[in-house]
Write a protein that holds these residues in place. Structure first.
Motif, PDB file in Angstrom:
ATOM      1  N   GLY A   1      -3.164 -12.972  37.005  1.00  0.00           N
ATOM      2  CA  GLY A   1      -3.068 -14.210  36.152  1.00  0.00           C
ATOM      3  C   GLY A   1      -2.774 -13.673  34.658  1.00  0.00           C
ATOM      4  N   PHE A   2      -2.634 -14.824  33.826  1.00  0.00           N
ATOM      5  CA  PHE A   2      -2.233 -14.249  32.340  1.00  0.00           C
ATOM      6  C   PHE A   2      -2.973 -15.062  31.672  1.00  0.00           C
ATOM      7  N   LEU A   3      -3.317 -14.722  30.395  1.00  0.00           N
ATOM      8  CA  LEU A   3      -4.019 -15.476  29.342  1.00  0.00           C
ATOM      9  C   LEU A   3      -2.928 -16.308  28.820  1.00  0.00           C
ATOM     10  N   VAL A   4      -3.480 -17.590  28.384  1.00  0.00           N
ATOM     11  CA  VAL A   4      -2.638 -18.555  27.421  1.00  0.00           C
ATOM     12  C   VAL A   4      -3.213 -19.081  26.316  1.00  0.00           C
ATOM     13  N   SER A   5      -4.580 -18.762  26.296  1.00  0.00           N
ATOM     14  CA  SER A   5      -5.125 -19.435  24.998  1.00  0.00           C
ATOM     15  C   SER A   5      -6.481 -18.293  24.814  1.00  0.00           C
ATOM     16  N   PRO A   6      -6.731 -18.155  23.520  1.00  0.00           N
ATOM     17  CA  PRO A   6      -8.161 -17.363  23.126  1.00  0.00           C
ATOM     18  C   PRO A   6      -9.180 -17.739  23.967  1.00  0.00           C
TER      19      PRO A   6
ATOM     20  N   PHE B   1      -0.868 -14.830  25.403  1.00  0.00           N
ATOM     21  CA  PHE B   1       0.486 -15.062  25.367  1.00  0.00           C
ATOM     22  C   PHE B   1       0.535 -16.278  24.440  1.00  0.00           C
ATOM     23  N   ASP B   2       1.312 -16.418  23.383  1.00  0.00           N
ATOM     24  CA  ASP B   2       1.606 -17.465  22.711  1.00  0.00           C
ATOM     25  C   ASP B   2       2.793 -18.074  23.339  1.00  0.00           C
TER      26      ASP B   2
END
Length: 375
Positions: free
Chosen positions: A85-90, A143-144
């Protein structure tokens, strides 16, 4: 002397050197003039290679912490229990591919530094084969999505994922490099069922869709997000394994809606012209076809068949106890409740198509929806 092949002798003694100075005029003038240029080119090439390696290392160092390892349901034959998975918010919002790994109340999410969190599925969108998790954390690298980009065929790219469960703690995720070969609409399947997503994808000239890689990311060589790596699928036209990535532009709106808390899964049949959700019909249930599922004890109880009634449509079709219902028609069935919903929508005269997992195979069954007596 042949000017096309010149050798420069190694001088062993002072006498040899002095003799060579007398013979110096015999060396080609162009070679003597070119030696400084060749030396400069050699230095530049070495510097360029070193800079490229440093740039690549820097990109990997920036991107890898934004990719997470996910561990959940699985463990059976050909059903691995790990993904990406990948982070899309802090604040810990994580995008991943919808899969059997999420078929549990919670999943384990491991960050790049080895920290382990409990992840909860807050929404899933089957038509996009995508789900979004949440962990309770703050200040995470991410990731922004407003900075995501697109890529054209021929672009050199990097893929980051938890392929083959190589990383389980603070080990870095796996990284591959390749080239985007094409952009086209997805026509693929896994086993007997077709992919619910049929939109645009990047076809990648690299083996990206390995076990556990689904939910990872594809980036440019300077680390800009391009898309999410999809599940292992075969091309329905060539019957070959397909290495593909879903463009972020296809996912971004849904991701933003989920995070903002205003998401509703695409169910056009549920809404009237005013956008009001209609009550779901309950016209049919599993017993009408002659099978009983296991007790529905949690929100995501898998749709296993517990019993098949003698003389029923299910028995005639060949369904058996322990079959796991994965699809009704083209819709993924992650739980008994979703199965009940979909059966309730059927109309008399329809064909009920079920895709089940039996041992390590996927098998398709088609049952005629019986006519019900008027109440």
């Amino acid at each position: 002397m042949n000017s096309s092949r010149v050798t420069i002798p190694a001088f062993q003694t002072w006498q040899q050197l002095m003799t060579a100075r007398h013979q110096r005029s015999s060396y080609p003038a162009f070679l003597i003039r070119s030696l400084p240029i060749l030396a400069i080119m050699s230095v530049l090439l070495t510097s360029s290679t070193t800079a490229s390696a440093q740039s690549m290392s820097g990109t990997i160092g920036r991107v890898a912490p934004k990719v997470v390892k996910i561990f959940g349901a699985g463990g059976g034959k050909n059903l691995y229990s790990y993904g990406s998975g990948f982070l899309v918010s802090p604040q810990g919002h994580i995008v991943t591919a919808q899969s059997h790994i999420l078929d549990s109340d919670t999943v384990a999410v491991v960050l790049h530094d080895g920290r382990r969190f409990e992840g909860k599925v807050i929404a899933a969108e089957p038509p996009l084969d995508m789900a979004l998790l949440k962990i309770e954390a703050e200040g995470l690298p991410y990731f922004d999505l407003t900075q995501a980009t697109t890529a054209a065929p021929g672009s050199r790219v990097l893929g980051f994922s938890n392929a083959f469960k190589v990383a389980t703690g603070d080990e870095p995720v796996s990284v591959i490099h390749g080239v985007i070969a094409a952009k086209t609409n997805l026509t693929a399947r896994r086993g007997a069922f077709e992919s619910p997503y049929t939109g645009p994808v990047y076809v990648v000239d690299a083996v990206t869709n390995n076990s556990g890689a689904a939910g990872g990311v594809l980036t440019t060589w300077d680390g800009r997000l391009i898309g999410m790596i999809g599940k292992e699928l075969r091309n329905t036209q060539t019957n070959t394994w397909l290495n593909y990535v879903m463009p972020i532009e296809e996912l971004r709106e849904t991701i933003d809606q989920i995070i903002a808390g205003r998401f509703s899964s695409k169910k056009p049949d549920d809404e009237n012209e005013d956008g009001i959700v209609k009550a779901r019909p309950r016209r049919y249930e599993a017993a009408d076809f002659g099978f009983v599922t296991i007790p529905d004890v949690v929100a995501r109880t898998p749709a296993y068949i517990d019993r098949v009634l003698p003389g029923s449509l299910a028995e005639a079709a060949g369904l058996k106890p322990n079959d796991l219902i994965l699809f009704v028609g083209d819709l993924l069935v992650p739980s008994c409740r979703i199965l009940q919903d979909e059966l309730g929508r059927l109309e008399s005269g329809d064909q009920l198509k079920l895709v089940v997992r039996r041992d390590d195979k996927l098998v398709t069954f088609t049952l005629a929806v019986p006519k019900k007596e008027e109440e």
